[in-house]
Enzyme design. Sequence first.
Site, PDB file in Angstrom:
ATOM      1  N   SER A  91       0.789  -1.232   0.000  1.00 12.19           N
ATOM      2  CA  SER A  91       0.000   0.000   0.000  1.00 12.19           C
ATOM      3  C   SER A  91       0.822   1.284   0.000  1.00 12.19           C
ATOM      4  CB  SER A  91      -0.977   0.015   1.175  1.00 12.19           C
ATOM      5  OG  SER A  91      -2.134  -0.699   0.842  1.00 12.19           O
ATOM      6  N   LYS A  94      -0.151   3.687  -2.653  1.00 12.64           N
ATOM      7  CA  LYS A  94      -1.161   4.735  -2.498  1.00 12.64           C
ATOM      8  C   LYS A  94      -0.546   6.132  -2.356  1.00 12.64           C
ATOM      9  CE  LYS A  94      -4.744   1.781  -0.421  1.00 12.64           C
ATOM     10  NZ  LYS A  94      -4.083   0.490  -0.216  1.00 12.64           N
ATOM     11  N   SER A 338      -6.372   3.156   4.499  1.00 12.80           N
ATOM     12  CA  SER A 338      -5.785   2.399   3.389  1.00 12.80           C
ATOM     13  C   SER A 338      -6.857   1.674   2.584  1.00 12.80           C
ATOM     14  CB  SER A 338      -4.744   1.412   3.909  1.00 12.80           C
ATOM     15  OG  SER A 338      -3.829   1.070   2.897  1.00 12.80           O
ATOM     16  N   LYS A 450       2.734   6.284   5.574  1.00  9.50           N
ATOM     17  CA  LYS A 450       1.843   5.293   4.963  1.00  9.50           C
ATOM     18  C   LYS A 450       2.404   3.900   5.202  1.00  9.50           C
ATOM     19  CE  LYS A 450      -1.663   3.875   2.833  1.00  9.50           C
ATOM     20  NZ  LYS A 450      -1.539   2.728   3.748  1.00  9.50           N
TER      21      LYS A 450
END
Length: 534
Positions: A91, A94, A338, A450
């Site tokens: 992720s 992202k 997320s 993140k």
Amino acid sequence: MPIASRILGLGRPAASLTPAGLTTAVLLVALTAPAAATDVASGVADMREDLDALLDSPELAGATSGVVVRSLDTGNLLYERNADTALTPASNMKLLTSAAALDVLGPDHTFETTVTADEEPTSGVVEGDLYLTGTGDPSLTSDAFDALAAEVADSGVTEVAGDLLADDTYFDAQRLHPDWESADEPYYYAAQISALTVAANDDLDTGVVNVTATPGTHSGAPVDTRLEPAADNLSLSNEARTGPPDSETTVDVSRDPGTNQFTATGSLPAGGPEYSTLRTVHEPTDHAAHLLADALEDNGVRVRGDVDRGTAPTGAAELAVAESAELSELLAPFMKLSNNGHAEILVKTMGHESAGEGTWAAGLAEMASALERIGVELDAHELSDGSGLARSNQLTATTVASVLRTAPDEPWFTSWERSLPVAGAEDRMTGGTLSGRMRGTPAEGNVRAKTGTLTGVSALSGYVTGAGGEDLAFAVLNNGFEGAAPRGVQDAIAVRLAEFSRGTTTSGRPAPIAQRAPASGTASELECSWAGTC
């Protein structure tokens, strides 16, 4: 705290900055910047030594770790390991998707959902068909469909002679990415992607339904199982039963592939807690249309025809419209929690806005162009999807750090930085996937980063302000480890950076890193179910 936008020279030192190459690096710095030599010999060198020790942890035995730490105040590269090795980002993908979406769509972008008719109603009757048209709004809850139906009723419509047709042609019809694991399809993190989709909860999980099961009053009684939001396109076969008070919870709800036939099996102990989970729906467009049909009926609007698909004609009469919050606001549930579905919706929206094609191919091409426009170093990379669920995605730590380095110069940076999870922040819409991590350390409330998780893949990349007041960007991508994700190592790296000061001397150095590193998995071991990515 916000990061000052003061990026200076960005040249990378000619020598490796690992301990083995430290002498050469010190000499180079001494020749080019004598005043900084003491820093390299003390605070920076100590930090490098500690990061090396952490990355050599047994938890990462056999793994490949791509790591970059850069000062945002000076632009200097402070640490790197395997910085240009292409790795699976999970992720952390992202970070790229959200930055590109803000550049392409703008922070004020909104999604519009409309209800239109072939022609203006006459005496409360729509003689033709009614159309529900979507543009990918990830925040449409069942309440939004109630509001749309109420607006249609308030316009004076009481009857539709034709059909209710769902128009999802803003995106293509490819619901699942070909590189996603087929076994993940029932689970919320791999929901089908459509321009018309329903958010099932306040977290705005799209393309799913809430499954709730409550035990009966006594052993042998049926379990009360519910799907929400429910509509006529869903069916539920309930085979679950209540077990003895001390029995195990074995209840599960499955969906037959390619259908919306759900089956509840297993048991719940009598007097035990309620069971709750999420399951994906097949064809989110149909689910949205059936929810509107039910809402229209509840609001006194009768649809004589069927619920089906269709394309709204140009110039159709608008009866109701729902407009989402701005993208800058929608970033919070997307990035903090997320949300994979939101990432793919943004990719396809970029494709439609830039090329008139709401496809992964068009969206990813525009995403790459946007990242290059803002100065991101797209070196050894492969962009397969927007969420990071596809293992075919490949990024280097240099690329991830480059996004973090260039973003502060963009007008949308404040919204973007605010969307990042904050270490140790208890509120989910602040801390997100970092809510339970790094509490009681200098990183708490300081690290904004993140996360990323797949089986054998873990990542943590973002911002931290060091003890000396210096703003740092860091990227940590771990691939190929066995067992639990090495979040303890990642957290210890972030904590060490929060303690970083160029003026630190050996005598004033923090306690040895091995004495301070938390064990992996001590906080928030699972960011998402199964092998999903966060």
